[in-house]
Design a protein around this motif. Structure first.
Motif, PDB file in Angstrom:
ATOM      1  N   GLU A   1     -23.675  -6.858   4.568  1.00 18.75           N
ATOM      2  CA  GLU A   1     -22.919  -6.932   3.314  1.00 18.75           C
ATOM      3  C   GLU A   1     -23.341  -8.135   2.489  1.00 18.75           C
ATOM      4  N   SER A   2     -24.498  -8.670   2.779  1.00 17.66           N
ATOM      5  CA  SER A   2     -24.906  -9.898   2.103  1.00 17.66           C
ATOM      6  C   SER A   2     -26.409  -9.915   1.839  1.00 17.66           C
ATOM      7  N   PRO A   3     -26.829  -9.266   0.756  1.00 15.17           N
ATOM      8  CA  PRO A   3     -28.255  -9.258   0.444  1.00 15.17           C
ATOM      9  C   PRO A   3     -28.821 -10.661   0.214  1.00 15.17           C
ATOM     10  N   GLY A   4     -27.949 -11.619  -0.094  1.00 12.34           N
ATOM     11  CA  GLY A   4     -28.380 -13.005  -0.257  1.00 12.34           C
ATOM     12  C   GLY A   4     -28.388 -13.785   1.035  1.00 12.34           C
ATOM     13  N   GLY A   5     -28.147 -13.107   2.148  1.00 11.64           N
ATOM     14  CA  GLY A   5     -28.168 -13.761   3.456  1.00 11.64           C
ATOM     15  C   GLY A   5     -26.780 -14.182   3.904  1.00 11.64           C
ATOM     16  N   PHE A   6     -26.728 -14.725   5.108  1.00 11.42           N
ATOM     17  CA  PHE A   6     -25.449 -15.170   5.669  1.00 11.42           C
ATOM     18  C   PHE A   6     -25.650 -16.447   6.468  1.00 11.42           C
ATOM     19  N   LEU A   7     -24.584 -17.195   6.574  1.00 10.25           N
ATOM     20  CA  LEU A   7     -24.545 -18.403   7.384  1.00 10.25           C
ATOM     21  C   LEU A   7     -23.314 -18.283   8.272  1.00 10.25           C
ATOM     22  N   THR A   8     -23.522 -18.193   9.582  1.00 11.62           N
ATOM     23  CA  THR A   8     -22.408 -18.091  10.522  1.00 11.62           C
ATOM     24  C   THR A   8     -22.306 -19.392  11.306  1.00 11.62           C
ATOM     25  N   VAL A   9     -21.173 -20.041  11.177  1.00  6.86           N
ATOM     26  CA  VAL A   9     -20.886 -21.268  11.908  1.00  6.86           C
ATOM     27  C   VAL A   9     -20.144 -20.871  13.180  1.00  6.86           C
ATOM     28  N   ILE A  10     -20.690 -21.265  14.320  1.00  8.24           N
ATOM     29  CA  ILE A  10     -20.125 -20.868  15.607  1.00  8.24           C
ATOM     30  C   ILE A  10     -19.496 -22.089  16.270  1.00  8.24           C
ATOM     31  N   PHE A  11     -18.270 -21.891  16.706  1.00  9.16           N
ATOM     32  CA  PHE A  11     -17.516 -22.931  17.387  1.00  9.16           C
ATOM     33  C   PHE A  11     -17.265 -22.508  18.827  1.00  9.16           C
ATOM     34  N   THR A  12     -17.029 -23.488  19.703  1.00  9.01           N
ATOM     35  CA  THR A  12     -16.527 -23.189  21.038  1.00  9.01           C
ATOM     36  C   THR A  12     -15.075 -23.637  21.103  1.00  9.01           C
ATOM     37  N   ALA A  13     -14.324 -22.956  21.959  1.00  4.13           N
ATOM     38  CA  ALA A  13     -12.936 -23.326  22.220  1.00  4.13           C
ATOM     39  C   ALA A  13     -12.692 -23.157  23.709  1.00  4.13           C
ATOM     40  N   HIS A  14     -12.092 -24.167  24.317  1.00  8.84           N
ATOM     41  CA  HIS A  14     -11.782 -24.124  25.743  1.00  8.84           C
ATOM     42  C   HIS A  14     -10.273 -24.065  25.982  1.00  8.84           C
ATOM     43  N   ARG A  15      -9.509 -24.139  24.881  1.00  5.39           N
ATOM     44  CA  ARG A  15      -8.047 -24.030  24.948  1.00  5.39           C
ATOM     45  C   ARG A  15      -7.611 -22.950  23.970  1.00  5.39           C
ATOM     46  N   TRP A  16      -6.686 -22.104  24.400  1.00  7.08           N
ATOM     47  CA  TRP A  16      -6.162 -21.031  23.563  1.00  7.08           C
ATOM     48  C   TRP A  16      -4.805 -20.624  24.107  1.00  7.08           C
ATOM     49  N   ARG A  17      -4.109 -19.845  23.295  1.00  2.00           N
ATOM     50  CA  ARG A  17      -2.846 -19.245  23.705  1.00  2.00           C
ATOM     51  C   ARG A  17      -2.952 -17.743  23.475  1.00  2.00           C
ATOM     52  N   GLY A  18      -2.131 -16.990  24.200  1.00  2.00           N
ATOM     53  CA  GLY A  18      -2.064 -15.557  23.976  1.00  2.00           C
ATOM     54  C   GLY A  18      -2.782 -14.762  25.050  1.00  2.00           C
ATOM     55  N   THR A  19      -2.663 -13.457  24.896  1.00  7.18           N
ATOM     56  CA  THR A  19      -3.277 -12.508  25.819  1.00  7.18           C
ATOM     57  C   THR A  19      -4.345 -11.734  25.066  1.00  7.18           C
ATOM     58  N   LEU A  20      -5.495 -11.574  25.679  1.00  9.61           N
ATOM     59  CA  LEU A  20      -6.609 -10.865  25.047  1.00  9.61           C
ATOM     60  C   LEU A  20      -6.262  -9.394  24.847  1.00  9.61           C
ATOM     61  N   VAL A  21      -6.388  -8.924  23.600  1.00  9.91           N
ATOM     62  CA  VAL A  21      -6.167  -7.517  23.250  1.00  9.91           C
ATOM     63  C   VAL A  21      -7.209  -7.102  22.220  1.00  9.91           C
ATOM     64  N   ASN A  22      -7.435  -5.816  22.130  1.00  8.39           N
ATOM     65  CA  ASN A  22      -8.274  -5.290  21.051  1.00  8.39           C
ATOM     66  C   ASN A  22      -7.345  -5.077  19.860  1.00  8.39           C
ATOM     67  N   ALA A  23      -7.218  -6.101  19.030  1.00  6.81           N
ATOM     68  CA  ALA A  23      -6.272  -6.074  17.913  1.00  6.81           C
ATOM     69  C   ALA A  23      -6.787  -5.268  16.722  1.00  6.81           C
ATOM     70  N   GLU A  24      -8.057  -4.899  16.730  1.00  2.00           N
ATOM     71  CA  GLU A  24      -8.635  -4.093  15.646  1.00  2.00           C
ATOM     72  C   GLU A  24      -9.405  -2.904  16.229  1.00  2.00           C
ATOM     73  N   PRO A  25      -8.681  -1.948  16.837  1.00  2.00           N
ATOM     74  CA  PRO A  25      -9.358  -0.827  17.494  1.00  2.00           C
ATOM     75  C   PRO A  25     -10.148   0.067  16.531  1.00  2.00           C
ATOM     76  N   ARG A  26      -9.876   0.004  15.254  1.00  2.00           N
ATOM     77  CA  ARG A  26     -10.676   0.781  14.299  1.00  2.00           C
ATOM     78  C   ARG A  26     -12.054   0.155  14.092  1.00  2.00           C
ATOM     79  N   LYS A  27     -12.163  -1.146  14.382  1.00  2.00           N
ATOM     80  CA  LYS A  27     -13.440  -1.851  14.216  1.00  2.00           C
ATOM     81  C   LYS A  27     -14.199  -1.998  15.531  1.00  2.00           C
ATOM     82  N   HIS A  28     -13.448  -2.196  16.632  1.00  2.00           N
ATOM     83  CA  HIS A  28     -14.080  -2.511  17.915  1.00  2.00           C
ATOM     84  C   HIS A  28     -13.660  -1.509  18.973  1.00  2.00           C
ATOM     85  N   SER A  29     -14.614  -1.082  19.779  1.00  2.00           N
ATOM     86  CA  SER A  29     -14.280  -0.132  20.833  1.00  2.00           C
ATOM     87  C   SER A  29     -13.682  -0.825  22.053  1.00  2.00           C
TER      88      SER A  29
END
Length: 160
Positions: free
Chosen positions: A94-122
């Motif tokens: 979606e970006s003919p001018g290119g993209f820049l993705t900044v990637i972070f790490t996280a070692h602390r989180w809250r919550g339970t892992l779920v597929n919150a966007e099943p229309r986007k992700h299998s």
């Protein structure tokens, strides 16, 4: 009239800003990955990090936190993000001018892992770092390795 309407040059050449998060469970040595669904705009069926586009005026750290929550249900405090890597692509889906993705790490989180966007992700899963899938978007496997070993850097994609 059919076809797409061309964008003005100033918009067409803009670089898309995105953010991703490597959620690393050090105790179990696993990370969160999602598999792009059959209707994905790119990378259909491939594994990827939780990632998404920045909204106008949104700091990239807030993008990372928002996209992670929207896609996986996991909540990370922006203060717990560590800069891990940058991917600069010459052209994106979606970006003919290119993209820049900044990637972070996280070692602390809250919550339970779920597929919150099943229309986007299998599927969304915790995967062991020693057994990561090879069918990934771009060079996610190599980027993950760099992020997990503390090798902060830049990956160029599609620059010839």
């Amino acid at each position: 009239m059919s076809g797409s309407v061309p964008l003005p040059p100033a918009i067409d050449s803009m670089t898309l800003l995105a953010a991703a998060v490597v959620v690393h469970d050090r105790d179990a040595d696993r990370v969160v990955l999602l598999r792009r669904g059959p209707r994905a705009k790119f990378g259909r069926g491939l594994w990827d990090l939780p990632v998404g586009k920045s909204d106008p005026g949104e700091p990239v750290t807030e993008t990372a936190v928002r996209e992670l929550r929207e896609e996986t249900g996991l909540v990370v405090d922006p203060a717990d993000l560590t800069l891990a890597h940058v991917v600069h692509g010459a052209v994106g889906a979606e970006s003919p001018g290119g993209f820049l993705t900044v990637i972070f790490t996280a070692h602390r989180w809250r919550g339970t892992l779920v597929n919150a966007e099943p229309r986007k992700h299998s599927e969304v899963r915790w995967l062991p770092t020693g057994d990561l899938p090879r069918d990934v978007v771009f060079s996610t496997d190599a980027v993950l390795h760099r992020c997990l070993t503390g090798d902060v850097g830049v990956t160029l994609h599609g620059w010839g």
